[in-house]
Design an enzyme around this catalytic site. Structure first.
Site, PDB file in Angstrom:
ATOM      1  N   GLU A 299       0.814  -1.217   0.000  1.00 50.15           N
ATOM      2  CA  GLU A 299       0.000   0.000   0.000  1.00 50.15           C
ATOM      3  C   GLU A 299       0.847   1.267   0.000  1.00 50.15           C
ATOM      4  OE1 GLU A 299      -0.572  -2.615   1.948  1.00 50.15           O
ATOM      5  OE2 GLU A 299      -2.675  -3.209   1.711  1.00 50.15           O
TER       6      GLU A 299
ATOM      7  N   HIS B 260     -10.848  -5.177  10.341  1.00 46.69           N
ATOM      8  CA  HIS B 260     -11.548  -5.142   9.055  1.00 46.69           C
ATOM      9  C   HIS B 260     -12.934  -4.528   9.171  1.00 46.69           C
ATOM     10  CE1 HIS B 260      -8.477  -8.231   8.398  1.00 46.69           C
ATOM     11  NE2 HIS B 260      -8.611  -8.019   7.105  1.00 46.69           N
TER      12      HIS B 260
END
Lengths: 338, 330
Positions: free
Chosen positions: A67, A136
């Site tokens: 990322e 998450h």
């Protein structure tokens, strides 16, 4: 999908996002998409489905699980004349790449005295409710909105999802586009029918920085964004059964924040409840309440309330997570406690 | 790849220009900071990272670049900015925090941006690696020429951002050159105490790309290797990693007491100062006369004087400018 009975073209948020990107990629060669599993898979949450078939792997590129590299690469590409749309699969993953986001993407315009624009969209999924536990399921709206230099939007329905995405891709500033997983219409994450709305095929924009009154009322203002809007609307239905008229404001954008629409509504109702799936403290709910109090506290007939996620990491067990999440009953209870 | 005489003189002039500039900055930085050193005082506040000693790396690489090529520089960026052709007046004014500075005083010496020569800076270690990949990708997608050079220090080679970017650049065959300036120290920590391998060029193998280590802070050797790497990138053959042995003649930042240095290290480094060494070599090789080089040095000093004077004479921006340029104006 076209509903032949109503002549409406009802799309999920996932399809609306993909359609916005598709149309902008057709119109503007500078737009390209990068992220994990956004190519052949079409995005874990469906929002890039079909793009790689039409535009190929150069403009719709699956990235390594890096990322920091691909988000900071998007910054470099944006400063070089491209208009990247990058996906951070779960907002929770910001922990491995926040330097690229808030030290580069958000600051390079300022550091260059406005000489270097960073026109990019960082789209990222938010929200829980499906037992994916604490890495998450977060929203982190407040975290992103707190830091200057990034516009932040979060749609509650497909119409806004498409128009905001188009507006974000055309904006010369970086836009963080936060989409709630529970509103994507993915089925396997549950389906919020209220998010699936008539969405014109022809391209259009929804103004970034403009909130919307989605239900008019006179007794209390319920302010929310994304999933919070649907909880607020359901609470408004319940309150209506008891003769209470609730006005619902969809913030749509967090940065810039449309305080005026909130202030006008509270001036009318005199009561304020903020619904936010993000953590309770130091977040959007506090900002909205502070804005109202700073402006004119005399407009309030009662102390404002907030229905938020408690200040704890998000638990896995379904009953524990559901206990923590905002819901319509909690909003009704908050009103009754005013 | 050998530099032409013109290239040699260009490299020398830019090394001298950088050195003269930093010598002036070093003096002015201390104005208002004596007897008590307070970083916030004086015409140049804040941290100041000098690059003197490291000039050969910047000129050896940038001699191959044009304005359309991109450079991402580090928190120690003056030599790289000068070699890339960043306007010295606007850069000096930025360091003074003036309205005429590159960003009107919002960035300072660690955040120098000059889009006219595709130069950008970053204050955090290894932060420029990803953006360099992005610029290179942009050129590839647009079918436009140009390579991107990401400068970093040897300490940055232990950052995840560096390794992620190396993988990305190799995977996508991007026209990027990673140039590590190995000045042996990450603030006070020696390279040998921070890095698992003596030389970072071996790490290129992990990404299937060429890696080179250049000893001796030698501008001609740097020119040679960088030239090959840049030609390779221009030919679409992908990225290269280069590590260069160089020397930091100053502390990490101004005010650094440098007690971590072994006794005698600094004296030894000054004895190997690359600028007098290059001067002697130019003369010995018949590339220039004493007079030629005197002229170059005088010109550099004059350019620096003008830039410093411009910065001093420039006005401060209104305080309220702090509140602008957060977002792009559409």
């Amino acid at each position: 999908m076209l509903d032949t009975q109503t002549n409406e073209r009802r799309l999920t948020i996932a399809r609306a996002m993909a359609e916005a990107i598709q149309q902008e990629m057709q119109a503007d060669e500078r737009v390209f998409v990068m992220g994990e599993d956004i190519g052949a898979l079409g995005g874990v949450f469906g929002n890039t489905r079909g793009l790689v078939d039409e535009f190929g792997r150069e403009r719709v590129r699956d990235t390594p699980i890096s990322e920091t590299a691909f988000i900071s690469a998007a910054v470099g590409a944006a400063m070089d004349g491209m208009r990247p749309v990058v996906e951070l699969m779960f907002v929770d993953f910001f922990g491995v790449c926040f330097d690229a986001i808030y030290n580069l993407m958000a600051k390079n315009t300022y550091f260059s005295g406005g000489n270097c624009a960073v026109p990019m969209v960082l789209m990222t999924s938010t929200g829980g409710g499906y037992s994916d536990a604490g890495q998450h399921s977060q929203c982190l709206y407040g975290t992103f909105a707190h830091l200057p230099g990034m516009k932040v939007v979060s749609p509650s329905n497909a119409y806004d999802a498409k128009g905001l995405m188009t507006a974000a891709m055309r904006d010369d500033s970086p836009v963080v586009y936060m989409f709630h997983k529970g509103l994507q219409g993915m089925g396997w994450l549950g389906t919020e029918e209220g998010a699936i709305v008539d969405t014109p095929e022809t391209g259009y924009t929804v103004e970034i920085g403009k909130a919307r009154v989605v239900r008019e009322g006179k007794d209390v203002t319920l302010v929310g964004l994304a999933m919070g809007v649907h909880n607020a609307l359901k609470a408004a239905d319940k309150l209506a059964e008891e003769g209470v008229s609730a006005e619902v404001v969809d913030l749509v954008s967090l940065v810039p924040l449309d305080r005026e629409t909130v202030l006008n509504s509270v001036a009318k109702t005199g009561r304020l409840i903020v619904v936010d799936e993000d953590y309770h403290s130091y977040g959007v709910s506090g900002e909205i309440i502070a804005s109202v109090c700073e402006h004119d506290v005399s407009k309030l007939k009662a102390a404002p309330k907030r229905v938020t996620y408690p200040d704890v990491p998000i638990p896995y067990a379904r009953h524990m997570e559901q206990f923590c999440l905002p819901n319509p009953d909690k909003i009704v209870a908050a009103y009754k406690a005013m | 790849m050998d530099p032409t005489k013109d290239q040699k003189l260009w490299m020398y002039e830019n090394m001298v220009l950088s050195r003269r500039f930093e010598e002036r900055i070093e003096k002015i930085y201390l104005e208002g900071k004596t007897p008590a050193f307070n970083m916030a005082d004086g015409p140049i506040p804040g941290e100041m990272h000098l690059s003197n000693g490291q000039e050969p790396v910047a000129v050896g690489v940038c001699a191959h670049l044009t304005a359309e090529d991109a450079v991402t520089a580090t928190h120690r960026p003056h030599h790289q900015a000068i070699a890339k052709g960043v306007d010295l007046k606007a850069m000096a004014a930025e360091i003074f925090g003036k309205a005429t500075g590159l960003s009107g005083g919002r960035g300072g010496h660690m955040h120098l941006f000059d889009p006219s020569v595709n130069f950008a800076c970053a204050g955090i270690i290894a932060q420029g690696c990803g953006p360099a990949c992005g610029t290179a990708l942009s050129r590839k997608l647009q079918g436009k020429p140009g390579v991107a050079v990401s400068f970093l220090g040897e300490g940055a080679a232990n950052q995840g951002a560096f390794h992620e970017a190396m993988n990305l650049a190799a995977l996508w065959k991007l026209p990027v050159i990673f140039v590590i300036e190995d000045n042996a120290w990450g603030i006070s920590v020696a390279k040998s105490d921070a890095t698992s391998v003596p030389r970072n060029d071996v790490r290129a193998a992990g990404y299937g790309i060429p890696g080179h280590y250049i000893e001796g802070n030698d501008p001609y050797a740097i020119f040679d290797v960088a030239g090959q790497a840049i030609a390779r990138a221009r030919a679409g053959e992908g990225p290269t990693l280069i590590e260069v042995e160089t020397y930091r003649l100053a502390g990490h930042f101004m005010g650094d007491a440098e007690q971590y240095r072994p006794k005698g290290e600094k004296e030894a480094l000054f004895a190997r100062d690359p600028i007098p060494a290059m001067r002697a070599r130019l003369i010995a090789d018949g590339d220039a006369t004493e007079k030629d080089l005197d002229r170059i040095e005088a010109r550099a000093a004059e350019t620096v004087d003008e830039a410093i004077q411009f910065a001093r004479d420039s006005a401060l921006a209104p305080e309220t400018d702090a509140l602008t340029a957060v977002f792009a104006t559409q």
